[in-house]
Design a protein around this motif. Structure first.
Motif, PDB file in Angstrom:
ATOM      1  N   GLU A  30       0.824  -1.199   0.000  1.00 38.33           N
ATOM      2  CA  GLU A  30       0.000   0.000   0.000  1.00 38.33           C
ATOM      3  C   GLU A  30       0.860   1.251   0.000  1.00 38.33           C
ATOM      4  O   GLU A  30       0.513   2.265  -0.619  1.00 38.33           O
ATOM      5  CB  GLU A  30      -0.864  -0.013   1.252  1.00 38.33           C
ATOM      6  CG  GLU A  30      -2.158   0.714   1.085  1.00 38.33           C
ATOM      7  CD  GLU A  30      -3.026   0.418   2.264  1.00 38.33           C
ATOM      8  OE1 GLU A  30      -3.990  -0.323   2.092  1.00 38.33           O
ATOM      9  OE2 GLU A  30      -2.708   0.899   3.363  1.00 38.33           O
ATOM     10  N   ILE A  31       2.004   1.182   0.694  1.00 39.38           N
ATOM     11  CA  ILE A  31       2.871   2.356   0.790  1.00 39.38           C
ATOM     12  C   ILE A  31       3.450   2.682  -0.582  1.00 39.38           C
ATOM     13  O   ILE A  31       3.395   3.830  -1.034  1.00 39.38           O
ATOM     14  CB  ILE A  31       3.957   2.098   1.835  1.00 39.38           C
ATOM     15  CG1 ILE A  31       3.301   1.949   3.199  1.00 39.38           C
ATOM     16  CG2 ILE A  31       4.957   3.215   1.848  1.00 39.38           C
ATOM     17  CD1 ILE A  31       4.200   1.439   4.260  1.00 39.38           C
ATOM     18  N   ALA A  32       3.963   1.649  -1.276  1.00 39.74           N
ATOM     19  CA  ALA A  32       4.511   1.882  -2.618  1.00 39.74           C
ATOM     20  C   ALA A  32       3.421   2.411  -3.543  1.00 39.74           C
ATOM     21  O   ALA A  32       3.641   3.333  -4.334  1.00 39.74           O
ATOM     22  CB  ALA A  32       5.093   0.590  -3.163  1.00 39.74           C
ATOM     23  N   MET A  33       2.204   1.853  -3.396  1.00 45.97           N
ATOM     24  CA  MET A  33       1.084   2.272  -4.231  1.00 45.97           C
ATOM     25  C   MET A  33       0.720   3.731  -3.974  1.00 45.97           C
ATOM     26  O   MET A  33       0.521   4.508  -4.911  1.00 45.97           O
ATOM     27  CB  MET A  33      -0.119   1.418  -3.853  1.00 45.97           C
ATOM     28  CG  MET A  33      -0.727   0.718  -4.995  1.00 45.97           C
ATOM     29  SD  MET A  33      -1.975  -0.351  -4.315  1.00 45.97           S
ATOM     30  CE  MET A  33      -3.090  -0.318  -5.651  1.00 45.97           C
ATOM     31  N   GLY A  34       0.686   4.102  -2.695  1.00 45.12           N
ATOM     32  CA  GLY A  34       0.388   5.480  -2.334  1.00 45.12           C
ATOM     33  C   GLY A  34       1.409   6.432  -2.932  1.00 45.12           C
ATOM     34  O   GLY A  34       1.055   7.465  -3.499  1.00 45.12           O
ATOM     35  N   PHE A  35       2.692   6.055  -2.861  1.00 46.08           N
ATOM     36  CA  PHE A  35       3.727   6.939  -3.401  1.00 46.08           C
ATOM     37  C   PHE A  35       3.637   7.030  -4.920  1.00 46.08           C
ATOM     38  O   PHE A  35       3.890   8.088  -5.484  1.00 46.08           O
ATOM     39  CB  PHE A  35       5.113   6.470  -2.971  1.00 46.08           C
ATOM     40  CG  PHE A  35       5.519   7.019  -1.643  1.00 46.08           C
ATOM     41  CD1 PHE A  35       5.645   8.385  -1.471  1.00 46.08           C
ATOM     42  CD2 PHE A  35       5.752   6.185  -0.565  1.00 46.08           C
ATOM     43  CE1 PHE A  35       6.006   8.909  -0.248  1.00 46.08           C
ATOM     44  CE2 PHE A  35       6.102   6.701   0.663  1.00 46.08           C
ATOM     45  CZ  PHE A  35       6.235   8.062   0.832  1.00 46.08           C
ATOM     46  N   ALA A  36       3.255   5.927  -5.568  1.00 40.45           N
ATOM     47  CA  ALA A  36       3.081   5.983  -7.019  1.00 40.45           C
ATOM     48  C   ALA A  36       1.990   6.989  -7.366  1.00 40.45           C
ATOM     49  O   ALA A  36       2.123   7.777  -8.306  1.00 40.45           O
ATOM     50  CB  ALA A  36       2.732   4.605  -7.566  1.00 40.45           C
TER      51      ALA A  36
ATOM     52  N   LEU B 117       1.123  -0.989 -11.033  1.00 39.88           N
ATOM     53  CA  LEU B 117       0.502  -2.184 -11.612  1.00 39.88           C
ATOM     54  C   LEU B 117       0.826  -3.422 -10.775  1.00 39.88           C
ATOM     55  O   LEU B 117      -0.075  -4.186 -10.397  1.00 39.88           O
ATOM     56  CB  LEU B 117       1.022  -2.357 -13.044  1.00 39.88           C
ATOM     57  CG  LEU B 117       0.343  -3.391 -13.910  1.00 39.88           C
ATOM     58  CD1 LEU B 117      -1.040  -2.914 -14.274  1.00 39.88           C
ATOM     59  CD2 LEU B 117       1.144  -3.626 -15.167  1.00 39.88           C
ATOM     60  N   ILE B 118       2.120  -3.587 -10.438  1.00 37.44           N
ATOM     61  CA  ILE B 118       2.526  -4.793  -9.707  1.00 37.44           C
ATOM     62  C   ILE B 118       1.969  -4.751  -8.280  1.00 37.44           C
ATOM     63  O   ILE B 118       1.454  -5.756  -7.772  1.00 37.44           O
ATOM     64  CB  ILE B 118       4.053  -4.920  -9.718  1.00 37.44           C
ATOM     65  CG1 ILE B 118       4.537  -5.094 -11.157  1.00 37.44           C
ATOM     66  CG2 ILE B 118       4.507  -6.096  -8.875  1.00 37.44           C
ATOM     67  CD1 ILE B 118       6.013  -4.962 -11.329  1.00 37.44           C
TER      68      ILE B 118
ATOM     69  N   VAL C  12      -5.503   1.965 -13.136  1.00 38.64           N
ATOM     70  CA  VAL C  12      -4.284   2.073 -13.951  1.00 38.64           C
ATOM     71  C   VAL C  12      -4.612   2.818 -15.240  1.00 38.64           C
ATOM     72  O   VAL C  12      -3.867   3.702 -15.660  1.00 38.64           O
ATOM     73  CB  VAL C  12      -3.699   0.679 -14.249  1.00 38.64           C
ATOM     74  CG1 VAL C  12      -2.568   0.781 -15.250  1.00 38.64           C
ATOM     75  CG2 VAL C  12      -3.206   0.035 -12.990  1.00 38.64           C
ATOM     76  N   SER C  13      -5.775   2.490 -15.856  1.00 41.01           N
ATOM     77  CA  SER C  13      -6.147   3.181 -17.096  1.00 41.01           C
ATOM     78  C   SER C  13      -6.361   4.667 -16.854  1.00 41.01           C
ATOM     79  O   SER C  13      -6.006   5.486 -17.691  1.00 41.01           O
ATOM     80  CB  SER C  13      -7.427   2.597 -17.690  1.00 41.01           C
ATOM     81  OG  SER C  13      -7.530   1.246 -17.437  1.00 41.01           O
ATOM     82  N   ILE C  14      -6.947   5.011 -15.693  1.00 40.61           N
ATOM     83  CA  ILE C  14      -7.231   6.423 -15.433  1.00 40.61           C
ATOM     84  C   ILE C  14      -5.953   7.186 -15.082  1.00 40.61           C
ATOM     85  O   ILE C  14      -5.692   8.257 -15.616  1.00 40.61           O
ATOM     86  CB  ILE C  14      -8.270   6.561 -14.302  1.00 40.61           C
ATOM     87  CG1 ILE C  14      -9.646   6.131 -14.805  1.00 40.61           C
ATOM     88  CG2 ILE C  14      -8.337   7.984 -13.794  1.00 40.61           C
ATOM     89  CD1 ILE C  14     -10.688   6.084 -13.733  1.00 40.61           C
ATOM     90  N   MET C  15      -5.139   6.615 -14.216  1.00 38.05           N
ATOM     91  CA  MET C  15      -3.970   7.350 -13.729  1.00 38.05           C
ATOM     92  C   MET C  15      -2.859   7.435 -14.762  1.00 38.05           C
ATOM     93  O   MET C  15      -2.142   8.419 -14.829  1.00 38.05           O
ATOM     94  CB  MET C  15      -3.389   6.687 -12.473  1.00 38.05           C
ATOM     95  CG  MET C  15      -4.343   6.477 -11.361  1.00 38.05           C
ATOM     96  SD  MET C  15      -4.907   7.991 -10.660  1.00 38.05           S
ATOM     97  CE  MET C  15      -6.124   7.351  -9.537  1.00 38.05           C
ATOM     98  N   PHE C  16      -2.663   6.362 -15.527  1.00 37.28           N
ATOM     99  CA  PHE C  16      -1.483   6.317 -16.392  1.00 37.28           C
ATOM    100  C   PHE C  16      -1.817   6.221 -17.876  1.00 37.28           C
ATOM    101  O   PHE C  16      -0.948   6.420 -18.708  1.00 37.28           O
ATOM    102  CB  PHE C  16      -0.581   5.152 -15.995  1.00 37.28           C
ATOM    103  CG  PHE C  16      -0.063   5.239 -14.600  1.00 37.28           C
ATOM    104  CD1 PHE C  16       1.017   6.037 -14.300  1.00 37.28           C
ATOM    105  CD2 PHE C  16      -0.682   4.539 -13.576  1.00 37.28           C
ATOM    106  CE1 PHE C  16       1.492   6.137 -13.009  1.00 37.28           C
ATOM    107  CE2 PHE C  16      -0.212   4.630 -12.279  1.00 37.28           C
ATOM    108  CZ  PHE C  16       0.874   5.424 -11.999  1.00 37.28           C
TER     109      PHE C  16
END
Lengths: 340, 199
Positions: free
Chosen positions: A153-159, A199-200, A251-255
């Motif tokens: 979750e932390i990596a996801m939040g930072f992304a 994504l991962i 993923v489609s919306i953000m990237f």
């Protein structure tokens, strides 16, 4: 009267989102079985309806009509609320997802934060299910899953911090609009490492293969939902697939520019202008759903310590470094992504 | 009709109920869950005050992260709650004293300070937009930057000290070095025997 109109209108919108969503979930399970079947030289379901097309409906009827068995000495109240706690956040998130340029149930300013907050809640369903089941397998599964979800979750939040830095807004519509101007302006290119990490981590968050240690069949039977049956199990199942679709759409919306057309500012633009934004969003989302199924058919399960290492020691530092680099790029207004 | 008042009372009652249950519940895991609910309900109350950023952050940080770890620990420890509740009569008087002093302090604060408060404190902040999040970010990174950074450094200090306290070399821990595992060559693991070796 005004309140009444507002509530009625919102209810109609909710039904328009949720009813197709359930259908999509049902047919995601069908396509998963079919796609993985063909990838492994099998047929997948074939018996119910022509080429097994009615299989998910048969599954739903089966799950509804089955008995919910509550284990002895289980905490009855928590055992039954855990699937609800799991399902509700994954349903709620859909209220802020912009499905086209005109349609979003709640166009709130802190949309991105809202998504982060709600997706962080689903871990309670897993933990409580494991604890309330009064079973060692379930408890082990929920412990594994909780540690994994917190790590990723932390990596996801930072992304996502990277996304909001370029977009300059927490509102999802504005995030999409700031990606305007063709495929090369979408955020996957300037934020490529963050895109891969998101994504991962998304796969890890939804506890799917190759990160499915929380339900690793060969070790702990089915993990946190081992004691669940019938409709209670179906709710976990529904939440898992809903999260899968949600991660794909995010993923489609953000990237990948959400509902923006991929032919923007090319010579093809005038030929495809009549296609609604919802179509492009669906195509992108379906591609990522397919990617997730493909990964499940291809990759073996990660070892537990490797999952933890990947989350804490590889993804987290990469996101931090990339956010720093992004800050520098924004400071120097690197064209065309970081210019205001 | 003011719907906010009803929402406020509804969630306040729920908040008080779950907060009381944190203390009264005789199961440590259930106490933790009730604490989660009280965070959630207070987030709703903050939302009524138009503090949407803070309320979402409260859910994200406290409910989504801190309480998960808390629950994790509580589940792993087998807390014997009856043993903890034994000294009720013994500690009742001191507990009552603490409760009363807190209550008097709060009542005193609310009675005095809201009536005579220096209202300037509310408008001192430069409002740059209608968006709560934007205002908060602007103020934090301009006027209160130093305090904000100091808070961040203190938190970092907490992280580092917690890690140094727990991350001691022990003979029991099994540590695997991934680069060593990847660097393994075929010759180190497999020995191919010829027919002569077997004879």
């Amino acid at each position: 009267m005004n309140y009444f109109y507002f509530i009625f209108n919102t209810l109609i919108e909710i039904i328009f989102v949720v009813a197709p969503l359930f259908l999509i979930v049902a047919y995601t399970t069908y396509s998963e079985r079919k796609i993985i079947g063909y990838m492994q030289s099998r047929m997948g379901p074939t018996r119910v309806g022509p080429s097994g097309i009615l299989q998910p409906i048969a599954d739903v009827i089966k799950l509804i009509s089955k008995e919910i068995i509550i284990p002895s000495n289980a905490d009855r109240g928590l055992f039954l609320t855990a699937p609800v706690i799991m399902l509700v956040p994954s349903l709620l998130v859909w209220s802020v997802i912009p499905l086209s340029e005109y349609f979003v149930i709640a166009d709130i300013n802190a949309g991105l934060l809202f998504i982060l907050a709600l997706t962080s809640l689903s871990v309670y369903g897993v933990i409580l299910a494991g604890w309330a089941s009064n079973s060692k397998y379930a408890f082990l599964g929920s412990m594994r899953s909780a540690a994994q979800i917190i790590a990723y979750e932390i990596a996801m939040g930072f992304a996502l911090v990277g996304v909001l830095m370029v977009a300059g807004s927490l509102n999802l519509q504005e995030i999409i609009l700031s990606q305007k101007g063709g495929i090369l302006n979408w955020f996957w290119l300037p934020l490529f490492p963050l895109f891969l990490i998101y994504l991962i981590s998304g796969i890890a968050e939804t506890n799917r293969a190759p990160f499915d240690v929380s339900e690793g069949e060969s070790e702990i039977v089915a993990g946190f939902h081992v004691e669940y049956s019938g409709i209670a199990f179906a709710m976990f199942f529904l939440a898992e697939y809903m999260n899968l679709i949600l991660i794909s759409i995010l993923v489609s919306i953000m990237f990948f520019g959400g509902w923006l057309s991929p032919f923007e500012s090319t010579f093809l633009e005038s030929y495809f202008y009549w296609i609604p934004g919802f179509f492009w969003l669906s195509i992108k989302t379906l591609f990522f759903i397919f990617l997730f199924l493909w990964l499940r058919a291809t990759l073996p399960r990660y070892r537990y310590d490797q999952i933890m290492r990947l989350g804490w020691k590889i993804f987290l530092p990469i996101t931090l470094i990339w956010i720093f680099l992004e800050g520098i790029m924004i400071y120097y207004n690197v064209e065309p992504w970081f210019s205001k | 009709m003011n719907i906010e008042i009803y929402v406020f009372y509804f969630f306040s009652v729920l908040l008080l109920f779950s907060a009381a249950n944190v203390v009264l519940s005789n199961n440590a895991v259930k106490s933790a869950i009730h604490l989660v609910f009280s965070f959630f309900f207070s987030a709703v109350l903050w939302l009524i005050l138009n503090a949407e950023f803070l309320s979402v952050i409260l859910i994200l940080v406290y409910v989504g992260a801190v309480m998960v770890l808390f629950l994790f620990v509580v589940m792993m420890l087998d807390v014997n709650i009856t043993a903890l509740k034994e000294g009720f009569v013994k500690y009742f008087s001191s507990g009552l004293a603490v409760f009363l002093s807190m209550a008097i302090l709060l009542i005193f604060f609310f009675q005095r300070d809201f009536d005579e408060s220096d209202k300037n404190i509310l408008v001192e902040i430069n409002v740059i937009s209608d968006d709560n999040t934007e205002n908060l970010g602007y103020v934090l990174y301009t006027e209160y930057l130093l305090a904000f950074e100091i808070a961040a450094v203190i938190l970092l200090l907490g992280i580092i000290s917690a890690i140094t306290l727990t991350h001691r070399k022990s003979s029991v821990t099994k540590y695997q070095n991934p680069s060593e595992q990847i660097d393994v060559k075929k010759e180190e693991r497999i020995k191919i025997l010829s027919d002569e070796d077997l004879k």
